[in-house]
Design an enzyme around this catalytic site. Structure first.
Site, mmCIF file in Angstrom:
data_model
loop_
_atom_site.group_PDB
_atom_site.id
_atom_site.type_symbol
_atom_site.label_atom_id
_atom_site.label_comp_id
_atom_site.label_asym_id
_atom_site.label_seq_id
_atom_site.Cartn_x
_atom_site.Cartn_y
_atom_site.Cartn_z
ATOM 1 N N GLY A 1 -0.295 126.229 36.348
ATOM 2 C CA GLY A 1 -1.410 125.785 37.188
ATOM 3 C C GLY A 1 -2.773 126.294 36.743
ATOM 4 O O GLY A 1 -3.733 126.231 37.503
ATOM 5 N N SER B 1 1.232 124.082 32.714
ATOM 6 C CA SER B 1 0.098 123.237 32.320
ATOM 7 C C SER B 1 0.461 122.142 31.313
ATOM 8 O O SER B 1 -0.325 121.822 30.420
ATOM 9 C CB SER B 1 -1.041 124.098 31.779
ATOM 10 N N TRP C 1 6.851 118.666 42.463
ATOM 11 C CA TRP C 1 5.681 118.349 43.295
ATOM 12 C C TRP C 1 5.184 119.542 44.106
ATOM 13 O O TRP C 1 4.115 119.487 44.705
ATOM 14 C CB TRP C 1 6.008 117.204 44.270
ATOM 15 N N GLY D 1 4.245 120.538 36.855
ATOM 16 C CA GLY D 1 3.767 120.697 38.230
ATOM 17 C C GLY D 1 2.670 119.689 38.523
ATOM 18 O O GLY D 1 2.914 118.508 38.778
ATOM 19 N N GLY D 2 1.416 120.145 38.443
ATOM 20 C CA GLY D 2 0.262 119.330 38.820
ATOM 21 C C GLY D 2 0.261 117.914 38.249
ATOM 22 O O GLY D 2 0.011 116.945 38.978
HETATM 23 P P1 PGA Z 1 1.882 123.245 36.301
HETATM 24 O O1 PGA Z 1 3.153 123.849 37.061
HETATM 25 O O2 PGA Z 1 2.394 122.119 35.432
HETATM 26 O O3 PGA Z 1 0.981 122.768 37.386
HETATM 27 O O4 PGA Z 1 1.309 124.340 35.466
HETATM 28 C C1 PGA Z 1 4.369 124.057 36.400
HETATM 29 C C2 PGA Z 1 5.365 124.697 37.342
HETATM 30 O O5 PGA Z 1 5.009 125.518 38.156
HETATM 31 O O6 PGA Z 1 6.542 124.389 37.347
#
Ligand code: PGA
Length: 258
Positions: free
Chosen positions: A170, A206, A9, A227-228
């Site tokens: 990201g 991503s 998160w 992440g996101g």
């Molecule tokens: P993301 O982040 O899925 O938003 O690209 C992945 C991470 O930093 O672990």
């Protein structure tokens, strides 16, 4: 074999969003079940709350970082034992955001992994190349240098590796499937030949509901670090079940009388 579904998160959300996430996600978990290993990594202040909200499920808790010292005058730091105390079983170490924003060196990361292992946490050690390294063909060279941290942990089966190309984090730019597979096959061989490790290798950068299945189907991939897309419970659930590993049948305690 179980796949690791990791929700990072980062520094997002509030107590209220943590509550809402856990409510929706646990409902989905109880309704469908999966044998994939799901681990949620909230910001430190929400660890205890999230641990309570996930109780009664097989979903595990992790922290996004830990100190490289075990205790003492380290204002603002959190030790691995403290994290274990509040219910963590995993910890992310060496995420590229920490490497960039806090200049975390290999020696520093080695201390963190050591503390994590002593506290019985499973470290998820992150590595990845920059866009410039990728474009100039230096990916393997850079990853080899980052892997040297593992010299101190040869043969330790608690370690998990996460390969996250920095330029894919990201940004919405996912690495090509053949590049992910080639790099992770290289890492697998390197881990085994140099460090006597058969650690699962996660991909991060991503990952979304619509690309998770293709990534998780790659031979060398043991899971995803998200992440996101992990902030939305429905989307993270779709990712967590993109590869269906049915729940093992419960073994019956019934034994017929002869
Ligand atoms: P993301 O982040 O899925 O938003 O690209 C992945 C991470 O930093 O672990």
């Amino acid at each position: 074999m179980t796949k690791y579904m990791v929700a990072n998160w980062k520094m997002n959300g509030s107590l209220e969003t943590a509550h809402d996430f856990c409510q929706t996600f646990t409902r989905l978990f109880h309704a469908h079940q999966t044998d994939n290993t799901i681990v949620i990594f909230p910001p430190h202040p929400y660890l205890s709350f999230t641990n309570g909200a996930l109780s009664g499920t097989d979903i595990s808790l992790g922290a996004q970082d830990c100190s490289g010292a075990s205790e003492g005058a380290f204002t603002g730091e959190t030790s691995a034992t403290m994290l274990a105390d509040v219910g963590c079983s995993y910890v992310i170490i060496g995420h590229s955001e920490r490497r960039q924003q806090h200049q975390e060196s290999n020696t520093f990361l080695s201390d963190k992994i050591k503390c994590a292992l002593e506290a019985n946490l499973r470290p998820i050690f992150c590595i990845g190349e920059s866009e410039q390294d990728f474009e100039t063909g230096k990916t393997q060279e850079v990853l080899k240098t980052q892997l040297q941290v593992l010299n101190d942990f040869k043969g330790n089966d608690k370690l998990i590796l996460a390969y996250e190309p920095v330029w894919a984090i990201g940004t919405g730019k996912v690495a090509r499937l053949d590049d992910i597979e080639n790099t992770c096959a290289f890492l697998k061989k390197e881990l085994f030949d140099v460090y006597q490790l058969s650690s699962p290798i996660l991909y991060g950068g991503s990952v979304k509901a619509d690309n998770a299945k293709d990534i998780l189907s790659l031979q060398s991939i043991g899971g995803v670090l998200v992440g996101g897309a992990s902030l939305k419970p429905d989307e993270f659930w779709k990712i967590s079940t993109a590869i269906v590993i049915p729940k093992k049948p419960q073994t019956s305690s019934f034994s017929p009388k002869l």
